[in-house]
Design an enzyme around this catalytic site. Structure first.
Site, PDB file in Angstrom:
ATOM      1  N   SER A  66      39.158  60.456  47.095  1.00  0.00           N
ATOM      2  CA  SER A  66      38.452  61.601  47.668  1.00  0.00           C
ATOM      3  C   SER A  66      39.431  62.664  48.158  1.00  0.00           C
ATOM      4  CB  SER A  66      37.596  61.143  48.852  1.00  0.00           C
ATOM      5  OG  SER A  66      37.183  62.244  49.605  1.00  0.00           O
ATOM      6  N   TYR A 100      38.059  69.183  46.042  1.00  0.00           N
ATOM      7  CA  TYR A 100      37.241  70.265  46.599  1.00  0.00           C
ATOM      8  C   TYR A 100      38.065  71.525  46.445  1.00  0.00           C
ATOM      9  CZ  TYR A 100      33.705  67.258  48.748  1.00  0.00           C
ATOM     10  OH  TYR A 100      32.675  66.371  48.954  1.00  0.00           O
ATOM     11  N   THR A 105      34.152  68.529  42.568  1.00  0.00           N
ATOM     12  CA  THR A 105      32.821  68.417  43.182  1.00  0.00           C
ATOM     13  C   THR A 105      32.314  69.804  43.548  1.00  0.00           C
ATOM     14  OG1 THR A 105      33.303  66.213  43.995  1.00  0.00           O
ATOM     15  CG2 THR A 105      31.517  67.388  45.090  1.00  0.00           C
ATOM     16  N   LYS A 141      31.313  67.442  39.090  1.00  0.00           N
ATOM     17  CA  LYS A 141      30.407  66.523  39.805  1.00  0.00           C
ATOM     18  C   LYS A 141      29.384  67.337  40.591  1.00  0.00           C
ATOM     19  CE  LYS A 141      30.572  62.667  43.136  1.00  0.00           C
ATOM     20  NZ  LYS A 141      30.290  63.143  44.486  1.00  0.00           N
ATOM     21  N   HIS A 170      24.980  64.055  45.347  1.00  0.00           N
ATOM     22  CA  HIS A 170      25.842  63.723  46.482  1.00  0.00           C
ATOM     23  C   HIS A 170      25.151  62.700  47.406  1.00  0.00           C
ATOM     24  CE1 HIS A 170      29.683  65.486  48.122  1.00  0.00           C
ATOM     25  NE2 HIS A 170      29.346  64.737  49.148  1.00  0.00           N
TER      26      HIS A 170
HETATM   27  C1  LIG Z   1      30.167  58.985  53.614  1.00  0.00           C
HETATM   28  C2  LIG Z   1      30.214  59.706  52.293  1.00  0.00           C
HETATM   29  C3  LIG Z   1      31.290  60.536  52.028  1.00  0.00           C
HETATM   30  C4  LIG Z   1      31.372  61.185  50.797  1.00  0.00           C
HETATM   31  N1  LIG Z   1      32.470  61.945  50.519  1.00  0.00           N
HETATM   32  C5  LIG Z   1      32.570  62.537  49.313  1.00  0.00           C
HETATM   33  C6  LIG Z   1      33.741  63.253  48.973  1.00  0.00           C
HETATM   34  O1  LIG Z   1      34.685  63.336  49.736  1.00  0.00           O
HETATM   35  N2  LIG Z   1      33.771  63.856  47.758  1.00  0.00           N
HETATM   36  C7  LIG Z   1      32.734  63.773  46.866  1.00  0.00           C
HETATM   37  O2  LIG Z   1      32.806  64.337  45.781  1.00  0.00           O
HETATM   38  N3  LIG Z   1      31.636  63.068  47.164  1.00  0.00           N
HETATM   39  C8  LIG Z   1      31.532  62.442  48.354  1.00  0.00           C
HETATM   40  N4  LIG Z   1      30.428  61.709  48.637  1.00  0.00           N
HETATM   41  C9  LIG Z   1      29.375  61.542  47.604  1.00  0.00           C
HETATM   42  C10 LIG Z   1      29.658  60.324  46.714  1.00  0.00           C
HETATM   43  O3  LIG Z   1      30.752  60.564  45.884  1.00  0.00           O
HETATM   44  C11 LIG Z   1      28.442  59.995  45.834  1.00  0.00           C
HETATM   45  O4  LIG Z   1      28.049  61.131  45.124  1.00  0.00           O
HETATM   46  C12 LIG Z   1      27.273  59.448  46.641  1.00  0.00           C
HETATM   47  O5  LIG Z   1      27.718  58.551  47.622  1.00  0.00           O
HETATM   48  C13 LIG Z   1      26.269  58.766  45.737  1.00  0.00           C
HETATM   49  O6  LIG Z   1      25.126  58.394  46.436  1.00  0.00           O
HETATM   50  P1  LIG Z   1      24.869  56.867  46.911  1.00  0.00           P
HETATM   51  O7  LIG Z   1      26.026  56.476  47.742  1.00  0.00           O
HETATM   52  O8  LIG Z   1      23.608  56.939  47.716  1.00  0.00           O
HETATM   53  O9  LIG Z   1      24.720  56.036  45.685  1.00  0.00           O
HETATM   54  C14 LIG Z   1      30.330  61.037  49.841  1.00  0.00           C
HETATM   55  C15 LIG Z   1      29.262  60.186  50.120  1.00  0.00           C
HETATM   56  C16 LIG Z   1      29.200  59.508  51.327  1.00  0.00           C
HETATM   57  C17 LIG Z   1      28.057  58.557  51.567  1.00  0.00           C
END
Ligand SMILES: Cc1cc2nc3c(=O)[nH]c(=O)nc-3n(C[C@H](O)[C@H](O)[C@H](O)COP(=O)(O)O)c2cc1C
Length: 429
Positions: A135, A159, A185, A301, A325
């Site tokens: 990330s 990002y 993303t 993404k 997301h």
């Molecule tokens: C706590 C948390 C932090 C996240 N941080 C990022 C991130 O830094 N970059 C990103 O592209 N997506 C981030 N996401 C989204 C995840 O990559 C992913 O799209 C998402 O968790 C999918 O949904 P699900 O966990 O309900 O299956 C984050 C999600 C969560 C739950």
């Protein structure tokens, strides 16, 4: 080979044997296998703020519900009397052979989940051969995670900062770390409206959490030096919480705790991060900057519309990740699985289409593949595993997903992922 011995292999049987034979010796898995229980145990194990940050979504959290409802609207139609004694549950992605169709979604601020954070996940991912997507908001610098992973596959999620120089620096570092792709993303150019975090007044980045990719970056370091000399703005009242936050920040920031405590640098870094981490003005034309910067595959993404997927192909992008997301950005957004078929129809023959948001087990992955996804990303569940039992917990979650996928494939009559076609699923209604 003796006929009896065939079919005893495969990650599904292996994992079942680990668990059931463990039971004979009185041992239970470190984390619950059932998705609901996993979340429940994580809630009990994690801090209130940490759990809220991970579990929470935007607004009324209707997108989170929609993500699950979308999976429930599809049913698998198993076939019988296909020889499934040997199963190939791996895939090929950008020329790389993977043992399973899973990757780990980029999840920021893992230090709010467990003290070993990204490092524990990196080790778990490497042990299971599942690519980890580092990330941009990681708690541990990508170099440190890469070192812990040996040759295991990893990607980097970006990002797009307001500073292109910083973007270039992140991409160069990702290349040097052996990342196999860059994931941009696009659904987080602004931070979603997240009631659980708002009610706790908790923004991890403001406390210096989840900014390790920045504080380890030479370009960012230089920009902080310039920022440090700027006036800090209104100082506000000094409260006990403010002092504790400062101490926490000084502890987390690179360098010695004492010098961080008296230095204005950690605070300047947080201020600068909040100013530059994202670029809401980003447009399609900006992608050429990244395309010129790297020859690594680039994936977008957060794509949910077939026209956007088509535009991605036209702009030389190598793959898309259909994602909302995890329902954290737009409340009431289309479920990612509902968005998948039209996107597959638009660009499925040209580029790989990955999917996340709502994947809670191997059967979900099977449905996504049947509807045209090349691979899926595990998100919250591995963070919950991490929260409950650190590296071992994250690893068990990944292993359980792989096992269930392998068994679902076999039980549905597929001996390889190429046999998971649209005819394997039907709408429930
Ligand atoms: C706590 C948390 C932090 C996240 N941080 C990022 C991130 O830094 N970059 C990103 O592209 N997506 C981030 N996401 C989204 C995840 O990559 C992913 O799209 C998402 O968790 C999918 O949904 P699900 O966990 O309900 O299956 C984050 C999600 C969560 C739950």
């Amino acid at each position: 080979m003796h006929e009896k011995a065939r079919g005893l292999g495969g990650i599904g049987r292996e994992r079942q044997a680990e668990i059931y034979l463990g039971g004979v010796r009185g041992r239970k898995p470190a984390v619950p296998v059932a998705a609901g229980l996993l979340e429940e145990r994580a809630r009990a194990a994690m801090s209130q703020r940490g759990f809220a940050y991970v579990a929470g979504g935007a607004g009324l959290e209707k997108t989170i519900d929609a993500n699950r409802a979308a999976f429930e609207q599809w049913r698998i139609v198993p076939r019988v009397l296909h020889d499934v004694a040997e199963r190939r549950s791996g895939i090929e992605l950008f020329g790389q052979q993977l043992d399973s169709p899973f990757l780990l979604a980029p999840i920021g601020v893992l230090e709010a989940v467990h003290r070993d954070a990204d490092l524990a996940v990196a080790r778990a991912a490497a042990a299971e051969g599942v690519p980890m997507i580092f990330s941009n908001q990681a708690s541990v610098a990508m170099e440190e995670c890469a070192r812990a992973m040996g040759d295991a596959p990893r990607w980097f999620q970006l990002y797009w900062s307001t500073s292109n120089e910083l973007v270039a620096s992140f991409v160069r570092r990702a290349e040097a770390c052996g990342c196999g792709a860059i994931v941009v993303t696009l659904d987080t150019t602004l931070f979603g409206w997240r009631p659980r975090d708002l009610d706790l007044a908790f923004l991890p980045f403001a406390l210096g959490k989840g900014i390790a990719q920045y504080t380890s970056d030479p370009v960012f370091d230089r920009l902080v030096g310039e920022e440090k000399d700027m006036p800090a703005g209104s100082r506000g009242r000094i409260t006990v919480t403010a002092v504790l936050s400062l101490i926490e920040l000084a502890r987390r920031y690179p360098g010695s705790f004492l010098s961080n405590l008296v230095s204005s640098r950690p605070r300047a870094a947080v201020r600068l991060f909040l100013e530059i981490y994202s670029r809401p003005s980003l447009r399609w034309d900006d992608l050429s900057f990244l395309r010129d910067l790297t020859s690594l595959p680039i994936l977008l993404k957060g794509v949910l519309d077939p026209d956007d997927a088509r535009a991605a192909v036209e702009h030389g992008v190598d793959g898309v990740i259909v994602s909302n997301h995890g329902g954290r950005q737009v409340d009431g957004a289309i479920a990612s699985l509902d968005a998948l078929p039209a996107i597959v129809g638009a660009v499925g023959r040209e580029i790989p289409i990955l999917l996340d948001s709502g994947i809670r087990g191997g059967a979900d992955a099977f449905k996504a593949l049947a509807l045209g996804a090349s691979a899926v990303l595990i998100g919250r569940p591995y963070a919950y595993g991490l929260g409950i039992a650190g590296e071992q917990g994250a690893r068990e979650v990944i292993r359980n997903f792989r096992a269930e996928f392998d068994l679902t494939m076999g039980l549905a009559g597929c001996s390889s992922t190429s046999e998971i076609t649209p005819s394997m699923v039907t709408r429930a209604d």
